[in-house]
Structures are given as structure tokens and as C-alpha cells.
Design a protein around this motif. Sequence first.
Motif, short mmCIF file in Angstrom:
data_model
loop_
_atom_site.label_atom_id
_atom_site.label_comp_id
_atom_site.label_asym_id
_atom_site.label_seq_id
_atom_site.Cartn_x
_atom_site.Cartn_y
_atom_site.Cartn_z
N VAL A 62 42.53 39.40 26.21
CA VAL A 62 41.09 39.27 26.03
C VAL A 62 40.55 40.59 25.47
O VAL A 62 40.81 41.64 26.04
N GLU A 63 39.84 40.51 24.36
CA GLU A 63 39.17 41.67 23.79
C GLU A 63 37.74 41.26 23.47
O GLU A 63 37.49 40.13 23.06
N THR A 64 36.81 42.19 23.67
CA THR A 64 35.40 41.89 23.44
C THR A 64 34.78 42.95 22.55
O THR A 64 35.00 44.15 22.75
N ASN A 66 30.86 43.54 20.88
CA ASN A 66 29.47 43.11 20.72
C ASN A 66 29.23 41.69 21.25
O ASN A 66 28.54 40.89 20.63
N GLY A 67 29.83 41.37 22.38
CA GLY A 67 29.62 40.08 23.02
C GLY A 67 30.51 38.95 22.52
O GLY A 67 30.48 37.86 23.04
N THR A 68 31.30 39.23 21.48
CA THR A 68 32.23 38.23 20.96
C THR A 68 33.58 38.44 21.60
O THR A 68 34.17 39.51 21.50
N VAL A 69 34.07 37.41 22.27
CA VAL A 69 35.36 37.48 22.97
C VAL A 69 36.45 36.91 22.08
O VAL A 69 36.33 35.81 21.55
N GLN A 70 37.51 37.68 21.92
CA GLN A 70 38.68 37.26 21.14
C GLN A 70 39.81 36.97 22.12
O GLN A 70 40.23 37.86 22.86
N LEU A 71 40.28 35.73 22.14
CA LEU A 71 41.40 35.34 22.99
C LEU A 71 42.65 35.24 22.12
O LEU A 71 42.60 34.65 21.03
#
Length: 105
Positions: A62-64, A66-71
Amino acid sequence: MKYVRALTFAALAGVTIITATGCSVARDQQTLGSYVDDTGITTAVKTRFAEDKSVAATSISVETLNGTVQLSGFAKSQAEKDRAEAIARNTKGVREVRNSIVVRP
């Protein structure tokens, strides 16, 4: 001598603050405040993954930003991939989820 010590401390503190905040802001990625928010979001999503038995928390990154989460990572089924995305979407502060999880049998 007393003033030299105080000035040295003040200079060191100033350089530390500029270094800590300047790198990310200079790259137009995020401010220090949003970095702290993003870290909290990432931690919350990972914690919810660990609490949910249908998601393999250690297999999904999980990386975030500016509020966008990348799975990313691997799931054993489409249901697990979908559940991970749902958990992330329902976490406070998340604006968007990008699900790059690969289903691997």
C-alpha cells in the motif's frame, strides 16, 4: 561562547526543517502536512488488511500520495483483490484507489 552554541543549534534546526520539508515540496509532490496525512492513510489501510482474514496483508503493498492509494502485489483470487480495494476505498481520507493487484492462482 554561549551565543555561538545557540546560533549553531538554531542553524542546525533550520537546516533540518528545510531538508525535511524541502525535498518533497521542491518536486511538487506534496507538502509536509499531506505527507503526514498520507502516512496515516497507509497505516490505516494496512491495519484494516491485517484485521480482515480474507486479505493476505503481507502480499499486498500500500502506498499513498495526496490521498490516492496505490495497491500492488498478489492475491489468491479475484474476491481477495476486490475485498482489498473495498477496504481501501472505505478508509477515511482516501480520495481514489488504484488497484494494481495481480491475481495469482
